[in-house]
Design a protein around this motif. Structure first.
Motif, PDB file in Angstrom:
ATOM      1  N   MET A 171       0.828  -1.209   0.000  1.00 57.52           N
ATOM      2  CA  MET A 171       0.000   0.000   0.000  1.00 57.52           C
ATOM      3  C   MET A 171       0.860   1.256   0.000  1.00 57.52           C
ATOM      4  N   GLU A 172       1.947   1.252   0.784  1.00 60.80           N
ATOM      5  CA  GLU A 172       2.811   2.434   0.854  1.00 60.80           C
ATOM      6  C   GLU A 172       3.381   2.761  -0.519  1.00 60.80           C
ATOM      7  N   GLU A 173       3.777   1.718  -1.262  1.00 56.91           N
ATOM      8  CA  GLU A 173       4.346   1.948  -2.582  1.00 56.91           C
ATOM      9  C   GLU A 173       3.317   2.555  -3.531  1.00 56.91           C
ATOM     10  N   THR A 174       2.080   2.074  -3.451  1.00 62.07           N
ATOM     11  CA  THR A 174       1.035   2.588  -4.331  1.00 62.07           C
ATOM     12  C   THR A 174       0.680   4.025  -3.990  1.00 62.07           C
ATOM     13  N   LEU A 175       0.504   4.306  -2.706  1.00 59.63           N
ATOM     14  CA  LEU A 175       0.118   5.655  -2.296  1.00 59.63           C
ATOM     15  C   LEU A 175       1.276   6.649  -2.394  1.00 59.63           C
ATOM     16  N   GLY A 176       2.495   6.143  -2.473  1.00 57.11           N
ATOM     17  CA  GLY A 176       3.652   7.041  -2.541  1.00 57.11           C
ATOM     18  C   GLY A 176       3.619   7.980  -3.719  1.00 57.11           C
ATOM     19  N   CYS A 177       2.938   7.590  -4.810  1.00 56.39           N
ATOM     20  CA  CYS A 177       2.868   8.461  -5.981  1.00 56.39           C
ATOM     21  C   CYS A 177       2.163   9.777  -5.651  1.00 56.39           C
ATOM     22  N   LEU A 178       1.315   9.783  -4.610  1.00 61.67           N
ATOM     23  CA  LEU A 178       0.589  11.001  -4.245  1.00 61.67           C
ATOM     24  C   LEU A 178       1.503  12.042  -3.600  1.00 61.67           C
ATOM     25  N   THR A 179       2.655  11.604  -3.114  1.00 63.39           N
ATOM     26  CA  THR A 179       3.607  12.545  -2.495  1.00 63.39           C
ATOM     27  C   THR A 179       4.598  13.084  -3.520  1.00 63.39           C
ATOM     28  N   ARG A 180       4.553  12.560  -4.735  1.00 61.19           N
ATOM     29  CA  ARG A 180       5.525  12.959  -5.756  1.00 61.19           C
ATOM     30  C   ARG A 180       4.879  13.760  -6.886  1.00 61.19           C
TER      31      ARG A 180
ATOM     32  N   HIS B 189      -5.333   5.698 -12.242  1.00 58.88           N
ATOM     33  CA  HIS B 189      -4.570   4.454 -12.215  1.00 58.88           C
ATOM     34  C   HIS B 189      -5.345   3.388 -11.429  1.00 58.88           C
ATOM     35  N   PRO B 190      -5.590   2.218 -12.034  1.00 59.65           N
ATOM     36  CA  PRO B 190      -6.444   1.211 -11.377  1.00 59.65           C
ATOM     37  C   PRO B 190      -5.952   0.764 -10.003  1.00 59.65           C
ATOM     38  N   ALA B 191      -4.649   0.616  -9.833  1.00 59.46           N
ATOM     39  CA  ALA B 191      -4.135   0.182  -8.530  1.00 59.46           C
ATOM     40  C   ALA B 191      -4.420   1.229  -7.463  1.00 59.46           C
ATOM     41  N   LEU B 192      -4.317   2.488  -7.846  1.00 60.87           N
ATOM     42  CA  LEU B 192      -4.621   3.564  -6.895  1.00 60.87           C
ATOM     43  C   LEU B 192      -6.112   3.589  -6.593  1.00 60.87           C
ATOM     44  N   TYR B 193      -6.940   3.443  -7.623  1.00 60.52           N
ATOM     45  CA  TYR B 193      -8.386   3.422  -7.401  1.00 60.52           C
ATOM     46  C   TYR B 193      -8.779   2.313  -6.432  1.00 60.52           C
ATOM     47  N   ASP B 194      -8.209   1.134  -6.621  1.00 59.21           N
ATOM     48  CA  ASP B 194      -8.553   0.001  -5.755  1.00 59.21           C
ATOM     49  C   ASP B 194      -8.297   0.319  -4.287  1.00 59.21           C
ATOM     50  N   LEU B 195      -7.219   1.042  -4.011  1.00 58.91           N
ATOM     51  CA  LEU B 195      -6.922   1.409  -2.624  1.00 58.91           C
ATOM     52  C   LEU B 195      -7.863   2.510  -2.132  1.00 58.91           C
ATOM     53  N   LEU B 196      -8.180   3.456  -3.006  1.00 55.95           N
ATOM     54  CA  LEU B 196      -9.036   4.573  -2.587  1.00 55.95           C
ATOM     55  C   LEU B 196     -10.478   4.146  -2.354  1.00 55.95           C
ATOM     56  N   GLU B 197     -10.857   2.975  -2.833  1.00 63.22           N
ATOM     57  CA  GLU B 197     -12.174   2.428  -2.536  1.00 63.22           C
ATOM     58  C   GLU B 197     -12.300   2.022  -1.068  1.00 63.22           C
TER      59      GLU B 197
ATOM     60  N   GLY C 243       3.333   3.650 -15.996  1.00 66.16           N
ATOM     61  CA  GLY C 243       1.975   4.134 -16.185  1.00 66.16           C
ATOM     62  C   GLY C 243       1.774   5.509 -15.600  1.00 66.16           C
ATOM     63  N   THR C 244       0.795   6.227 -16.130  1.00 68.61           N
ATOM     64  CA  THR C 244       0.500   7.565 -15.630  1.00 68.61           C
ATOM     65  C   THR C 244      -0.579   7.500 -14.558  1.00 68.61           C
ATOM     66  N   LEU C 245      -0.562   8.500 -13.690  1.00 73.14           N
ATOM     67  CA  LEU C 245      -1.554   8.583 -12.622  1.00 73.14           C
ATOM     68  C   LEU C 245      -2.949   8.850 -13.185  1.00 73.14           C
ATOM     69  N   TRP C 246      -3.019   9.595 -14.281  1.00 69.51           N
ATOM     70  CA  TRP C 246      -4.279  10.127 -14.808  1.00 69.51           C
ATOM     71  C   TRP C 246      -4.193  10.151 -16.323  1.00 69.51           C
ATOM     72  N   GLN C 247      -5.140   9.523 -16.984  1.00 61.93           N
ATOM     73  CA  GLN C 247      -5.094   9.450 -18.435  1.00 61.93           C
ATOM     74  C   GLN C 247      -6.431   9.848 -19.038  1.00 61.93           C
ATOM     75  N   PRO C 248      -6.508  10.979 -19.763  1.00 66.51           N
ATOM     76  CA  PRO C 248      -7.766  11.358 -20.416  1.00 66.51           C
ATOM     77  C   PRO C 248      -8.238  10.285 -21.384  1.00 66.51           C
TER      78      PRO C 248
END
Length: 318
Positions: free
Chosen positions: A1-10, A126-134, A89-94
């Motif tokens: 989880m820390e690795e996935t959420l770490g993108c939010l600090t960068r 990003h799907p992995a991030l979405y899964d955690l934010l659920e 992969g990108t965090l956000w893709q139109p």
């Protein structure tokens, strides 16, 4: 989880007056709130009025001036941030059409929300991030990371953001389980606020921010709504904050209904009290409503309860 959420600090954020710009962090906090409220239900995120209003709420809290929010900036530039992991992969893709995808790099950044929405109205988180934010626990951790990393200028602001998120999460829990909105309110003032916020959000969303009487729908450029959520049977009597016990009304018609001058009936038409003198020119705005159809939500789950409509009609001034 820390690795996935770490993108939010960068996040790659700009600076304004020597402080990190709040645009991207506010957008991500808004997305977290809407996932927890059950409004965003997949990694494919619709850029709709509700998300934009939430973004403006958070921007106003962070920057102080709601009218200065520029939502098209984070919606566009969040594509430059990397998602979790090393796969690139990108965090956000139109989500773009094939024709637009071929030329998007040549267009440059949009200069307004209208310009952005002509390019895309949905984007993929990003799907992995979405899964955690659920998950509420990891969503709370994600929000705490964003606040700690990107709002370092003021401990007071951090506290206010945490308070906002706490109420949003509590309100979101009610929105996902609206049956819990019937029954006596809890004693906690925070829970009462959350419950009221859920009622307002569910009712306005059900009516698409359109008045159930006048049909007026107006959202200001900084995403404030003209309409209010009005109880059919007052809470003091019904103990019912479910959206079926509410309708969306402009403030003047909300007042008129609570003053028992007008009432929506079980026939799904508006009724005007005979106490309103039709010969007085100033009363014309009310009298013209008599017999007009009640605007109903498209989703049949949220259509007004017939018993609540009957209660309103029974209490019309005679």
């Amino acid at each position: 989880m820390e690795e996935t959420l770490g993108c939010l600090t960068r996040l790659r954020v700009g600076h304004s007056k020597g402080k990190p710009a709040p645009n991207k962090p506010c957008l991500l906090l808004a997305i977290i709130c809407e996932i927890q409220a059950g409004h965003i239900v997949s990694p494919r995120v619709a850029i709709d009025d509700r998300l934009l209003a939430r973004y403006h709420d958070l921007y106003e809290l962070a920057a102080g001036k709601r009218e200065h929010a520029r939502p098209w900036l984070p919606l566009w530039f969040l594509t430059s941030d990397k998602g979790p992991g090393d796969e690139g992969g990108t965090l956000w893709q139109p989500v773009l059409s094939e024709a637009l995808n071929a030329v998007i790099d040549q267009l440059g950044a949009p200069k307004s929300l209208d310009q952005l929405l002509k390019r895309f109205t949905t984007a993929r988180l990003h799907p992995a991030l979405y899964d955690l934010l659920e998950q509420e626990t990891s969503a709370r951790e994600a929000a705490a990371l964003i606040i700690a990393r990107h709002f370092t200028s003021s401990a007071d602001l951090q506290a206010r953001l945490h308070d906002y998120l706490e109420e949003a999460f509590a309100s979101g829990a009610y929105e996902k389980a609206p049956e819990q909105l019937k029954g006596s309110r809890p004693g906690s003032p925070q829970q009462e606020k959350a419950r009221s916020a859920a009622f307002r959000s569910l009712v306005l969303d059900a009516y698409d921010y359109r008045c159930a009487a006048s049909r007026l729908r107006y959202i200001t450029p900084d995403y404030r709504y003209l309409v209010e959520a009005a109880h059919l049977v007052p809470f003091a009597e019904s103990q019912d904050d479910r959206p079926m016990n509410g309708i969306a009304l402009t403030p003047n018609l909300h007042w008129a209904m609570d003053s028992q001058l007008i009432a929506p009936g079980p026939d799904h038409r508006w009724h005007v009290s005979p106490a309103v003198d039709a010969l007085v020119p100033d009363n014309l705005w009310l009298c013209e409503l008599d017999g007009q159809p009640l605007v109903l939500p498209q989703d049949p789950r949220w259509q007004p309860d017939r018993d609540a409509l009957a209660w309103r009609l029974d209490h019309l001034q005679r």
